[in-house]
Each structure stands twice: as structure tokens, then as C-alpha cells.
Scaffold this motif. Structure first.
Motif, PDB file in Angstrom:
ATOM      1  N   ALA A  77       0.823  -0.951  -0.102  1.00 53.25           N
ATOM      2  CA  ALA A  77      -0.075   0.239  -0.006  1.00 53.25           C
ATOM      3  C   ALA A  77       0.945   1.146   0.020  1.00 53.25           C
ATOM      4  O   ALA A  77       0.688   2.218  -0.697  1.00 53.25           O
ATOM      5  N   ALA A  78       2.041   1.332   0.859  1.00 52.46           N
ATOM      6  CA  ALA A  78       2.716   2.433   0.909  1.00 52.46           C
ATOM      7  C   ALA A  78       3.583   2.628  -0.449  1.00 52.46           C
ATOM      8  O   ALA A  78       3.736   3.580  -1.007  1.00 52.46           O
ATOM      9  N   LEU A  79       4.025   1.665  -1.028  1.00 50.35           N
ATOM     10  CA  LEU A  79       4.677   1.768  -2.356  1.00 50.35           C
ATOM     11  C   LEU A  79       3.769   2.194  -3.336  1.00 50.35           C
ATOM     12  O   LEU A  79       4.235   3.129  -4.203  1.00 50.35           O
ATOM     13  N   ALA A  80       2.443   1.871  -3.099  1.00 51.72           N
ATOM     14  CA  ALA A  80       1.534   2.426  -4.551  1.00 51.72           C
ATOM     15  C   ALA A  80       1.149   3.926  -4.165  1.00 51.72           C
ATOM     16  O   ALA A  80       0.885   4.525  -5.052  1.00 51.72           O
ATOM     17  N   ALA A  81       1.496   4.429  -2.902  1.00 47.56           N
ATOM     18  CA  ALA A  81       1.256   5.509  -2.565  1.00 47.56           C
ATOM     19  C   ALA A  81       2.409   6.670  -2.828  1.00 47.56           C
ATOM     20  O   ALA A  81       2.385   7.795  -2.757  1.00 47.56           O
ATOM     21  N   ARG A  82       3.476   6.176  -3.174  1.00 49.78           N
ATOM     22  CA  ARG A  82       4.788   6.891  -3.374  1.00 49.78           C
ATOM     23  C   ARG A  82       4.713   7.889  -4.779  1.00 49.78           C
ATOM     24  O   ARG A  82       3.939   7.267  -5.637  1.00 49.78           O
ATOM     25  N   PRO A  83       5.107   8.909  -4.848  1.00 50.08           N
ATOM     26  CA  PRO A  83       5.033   9.729  -5.995  1.00 50.08           C
ATOM     27  C   PRO A  83       5.418   8.768  -7.231  1.00 50.08           C
ATOM     28  O   PRO A  83       6.508   8.108  -7.361  1.00 50.08           O
ATOM     29  N   ALA A  84       4.515   9.023  -8.470  1.00 48.98           N
ATOM     30  CA  ALA A  84       4.717   8.373  -9.570  1.00 48.98           C
ATOM     31  C   ALA A  84       6.224   8.675 -10.244  1.00 48.98           C
ATOM     32  O   ALA A  84       6.601   7.782 -10.856  1.00 48.98           O
ATOM     33  N   MET A  89      14.063   2.317  -7.272  1.00 46.13           N
ATOM     34  CA  MET A  89      14.448   1.809  -5.988  1.00 46.13           C
ATOM     35  C   MET A  89      14.676   2.894  -4.942  1.00 46.13           C
ATOM     36  O   MET A  89      14.448   2.349  -3.686  1.00 46.13           O
ATOM     37  N   THR A  90      14.415   4.046  -5.270  1.00 45.92           N
ATOM     38  CA  THR A  90      14.280   5.121  -4.262  1.00 45.92           C
ATOM     39  C   THR A  90      12.836   4.840  -3.415  1.00 45.92           C
ATOM     40  O   THR A  90      12.946   5.000  -2.315  1.00 45.92           O
ATOM     41  N   ALA A  91      11.811   4.655  -4.257  1.00 45.22           N
ATOM     42  CA  ALA A  91      10.563   4.365  -3.727  1.00 45.22           C
ATOM     43  C   ALA A  91      10.485   3.122  -2.972  1.00 45.22           C
ATOM     44  O   ALA A  91       9.963   3.161  -1.844  1.00 45.22           O
ATOM     45  N   LEU A  92      11.353   1.983  -3.067  1.00 48.72           N
ATOM     46  CA  LEU A  92      11.370   1.014  -2.656  1.00 48.72           C
ATOM     47  C   LEU A  92      11.893   0.993  -1.255  1.00 48.72           C
ATOM     48  O   LEU A  92      11.648   0.587  -0.017  1.00 48.72           O
ATOM     49  N   ARG A  93      13.125   1.710  -1.289  1.00 49.58           N
ATOM     50  CA  ARG A  93      14.181   2.102  -0.207  1.00 49.58           C
ATOM     51  C   ARG A  93      13.108   2.853   0.830  1.00 49.58           C
ATOM     52  O   ARG A  93      13.133   2.431   2.110  1.00 49.58           O
ATOM     53  N   ARG A  94      12.500   3.973   0.457  1.00 50.85           N
ATOM     54  CA  ARG A  94      11.946   4.620   1.352  1.00 50.85           C
ATOM     55  C   ARG A  94      10.668   3.960   1.865  1.00 50.85           C
ATOM     56  O   ARG A  94      10.332   4.174   2.891  1.00 50.85           O
ATOM     57  N   ARG A 145       4.275  -7.933  -9.217  1.00 50.85           N
ATOM     58  CA  ARG A 145       3.232  -7.460 -10.009  1.00 50.85           C
ATOM     59  C   ARG A 145       3.164  -5.636  -9.577  1.00 50.85           C
ATOM     60  O   ARG A 145       2.707  -4.981 -10.325  1.00 50.85           O
ATOM     61  N   ALA A 146       3.363  -5.428  -8.293  1.00 46.00           N
ATOM     62  CA  ALA A 146       3.229  -4.139  -7.841  1.00 46.00           C
ATOM     63  C   ALA A 146       4.310  -3.147  -8.620  1.00 46.00           C
ATOM     64  O   ALA A 146       4.322  -2.133  -8.937  1.00 46.00           O
ATOM     65  N   VAL A 147       5.519  -3.757  -8.818  1.00 43.83           N
ATOM     66  CA  VAL A 147       6.754  -3.020  -9.182  1.00 43.83           C
ATOM     67  C   VAL A 147       6.232  -2.910 -10.846  1.00 43.83           C
ATOM     68  O   VAL A 147       6.300  -1.803 -11.521  1.00 43.83           O
ATOM     69  N   ALA A 148       5.809  -3.781 -11.534  1.00 41.08           N
ATOM     70  CA  ALA A 148       5.581  -3.656 -12.901  1.00 41.08           C
ATOM     71  C   ALA A 148       4.329  -2.591 -13.063  1.00 41.08           C
ATOM     72  O   ALA A 148       4.479  -2.002 -14.211  1.00 41.08           O
ATOM     73  N   ASP A 149       3.268  -2.747 -12.190  1.00 38.81           N
ATOM     74  CA  ASP A 149       2.356  -1.766 -12.391  1.00 38.81           C
ATOM     75  C   ASP A 149       2.911  -0.344 -12.141  1.00 38.81           C
ATOM     76  O   ASP A 149       2.419   0.583 -13.282  1.00 38.81           O
ATOM     77  N   ARG A 150       3.968  -0.167 -11.210  1.00 38.75           N
ATOM     78  CA  ARG A 150       4.347   0.922 -11.097  1.00 38.75           C
ATOM     79  C   ARG A 150       5.219   1.656 -12.271  1.00 38.75           C
ATOM     80  O   ARG A 150       5.281   2.771 -12.638  1.00 38.75           O
ATOM     81  N   MET A 151       5.891   0.608 -12.927  1.00 37.19           N
ATOM     82  CA  MET A 151       6.979   0.745 -14.063  1.00 37.19           C
ATOM     83  C   MET A 151       6.131   0.751 -15.325  1.00 37.19           C
ATOM     84  O   MET A 151       6.854   1.204 -16.418  1.00 37.19           O
ATOM     85  N   GLY A 152       4.930   0.320 -15.305  1.00 37.74           N
ATOM     86  CA  GLY A 152       4.204   0.273 -16.576  1.00 37.74           C
ATOM     87  C   GLY A 152       4.710  -0.512 -17.436  1.00 37.74           C
ATOM     88  O   GLY A 152       4.694  -0.524 -18.653  1.00 37.74           O
ATOM     89  N   LEU A 153       5.164  -1.826 -17.070  1.00 32.02           N
ATOM     90  CA  LEU A 153       5.819  -2.754 -17.628  1.00 32.02           C
ATOM     91  C   LEU A 153       4.901  -4.215 -17.594  1.00 32.02           C
ATOM     92  O   LEU A 153       4.125  -4.227 -16.531  1.00 32.02           O
TER      93      LEU A 153
END
Length: 209
Positions: A77-84, A89-94, A145-153
Motif C-alpha cells: 500500500a505504501a509503495l503504491a502511494a509513493r510519487p509516480a 529503487m528510491t521508492a522501494l527504499r523509502r 506485480r506491484a513494481v510492474a504496475d508502477r513501471m508500466g511494464l
């Protein structure tokens, strides 16, 4: 209304029973250790049968790892809420550092005592550690799946989400192991995870003297 209310009451009762089993399990784990605690003792503490216990959990390992499941859900949930526009890797780290800090400080509904208890259990029980590693396979699939959605892949045709998710999961596991082993002294999980992700940015080779 009269139809839905009983269902609501039943669901609330189930949730209360489930939480009572988890609370009793962690109290027993903290007092007796993971290996010495039995399913029967956990059920007895809540005044239910072992059969009832198994309606909620497949094993005592599953009870102990409920905290990790909550962590995982919060992380997604927190990853999905990070700035687009934030690098992945910055989003994952934070995200990882933020969730670790919340667990340790009792924020976002996390119980810090259960968190500390789980760390002790993981350090002392090879069976629980093995079960946690088995669960991590599903977590990695979810994160892919979450990373793929975020990266548009499309993870079915692009390797990058798989590599990113696997790297993040391994980094989180390495940080947790290192924290329990005291690799960075008294550093907490949030600090250890932050340092682990920093190594990915810095490169693998240590600085030359």
C-alpha cells in the motif's frame, strides 16, 4: 439491515477470535519460546478447541508470521502511494525503511512488542525461519506485480520487474538477518535496511583505502 447485521456480528466475532489466538500465541512464544509452545496451549488460552484454531491457521508458524503478512500488505500500500515520478529503487527504499520504522515505533497500527518478539523467534527457530522463507516466494510475486504496475511494464514479457522485486526482497531479508546478528551493532531494522539499500546505490566493491 436485519439480514446483514447477523453476518456482521459473525464476522466481528471471527475477527475477535483470530486476534485473541494471535495475542495468546505471542504471549506464549515470548514466555516459553516458539518450539516449546503447542497449538493446544494457544487454543486453551483462548478457551477454544484445537479444531477451532485450525479454522483460522494452518500451523503455529502461520500465527507467528501474521505480523509479516501485515507488514507486507502495508508495504504494498505504501509503495503504491509513493510519487509516480520517483525512481523505483528510491521508492522501494523509502517504503521499506518507513514500514520498518513503523513496526519498531508502534506506528500505523503495528505492535512493537510483537515485532521484537518475532525477531527473537526468527533468531532462535530454524523451523520458523524456513517457513518465513517459503512465504517470501509469494511476497516476491506480489511485489513483482506491484513494481510492474508502477513501471508500466508487463511482467510476462519484461524481466525488469522480476529483477527489481527479487533484489528488494533479498535486500530486506539480508537487512533483517544482519540486524538480528548485530552486524551494524545496535542499529535497528530501519537503519539497517536503509544502509542495505544504500549499498545497492554505492556498488558492491568496498571503498579502497
Amino acid at each position: 439491515m436485519t439480514v446483514t447485521e447477523p453476518t456482521g456480528r459473525r464476522e466481528r466475532k471471527k475477527l475477535r477470535t483470530r486476534e485473541a489466538l494471535i495475542s495468546s500465541a505471542f504471549e506464549l512464544f515470548a514466555r516459553k519460546g516458539f518450539e516449546a509452545t503447542t497449538v493446544e496451549e494457544i487454543a486453551d488460552a483462548v478457551d477454544v478447541s484445537s479444531r477451532t484454531f485450525f479454522r483460522y491457521f494452518a500451523s503455529k508458524e502461520d500465527v507467528a508470521l501474521t505480523f509479516q503478512e501485515e507488514q507486507h500488505a502495508a508495504l504494498l500500500a505504501a509503495l503504491a502511494a509513493r510519487p509516480a515520478d520517483e525512481p523505483i529503487m528510491t521508492a522501494l527504499r523509502r517504503t521499506v525503511v518507513g514500514i520498518a520504522r513503523a513496526c519498531e515505533q508502534g506506528e500505523q497500527g503495528f505492535d512493537p512488542d510483537r515485532f521484537q518478539c518475532l525477531q527473537s523467534l526468527m533468531a532462535s527457530s530454524s523451523a520458523l525461519l524456513a517457513s518465513s522463507l517459503e512465504h517470501s516466494q509469494k511476497k516476491q510475486a506480489d511485489l513483482t506485480r506491484a513494481v510492474a504496475d508502477r513501471m508500466g511494464l508487463d511482467p510476462a514479457t519484461d524481466l525488469r520487474p522480476h529483477v527489481v522485486a527479487a533484489t528488494a526482497i533479498c535486500t530486506m531479508n539480508a537487512a533483517a538477518d544482519a540486524m538480528r546478528a548485530g552486524v551494524l551493532g545496535d542499529a535497528c531494522l530501519a537503519e539497517t535496511a536503509d544502509r542495505a539499500f544504500a549499498i545497492l546505490d554505492e556498488g558492491w566493491d568496498p571503498p579502497r583505502a
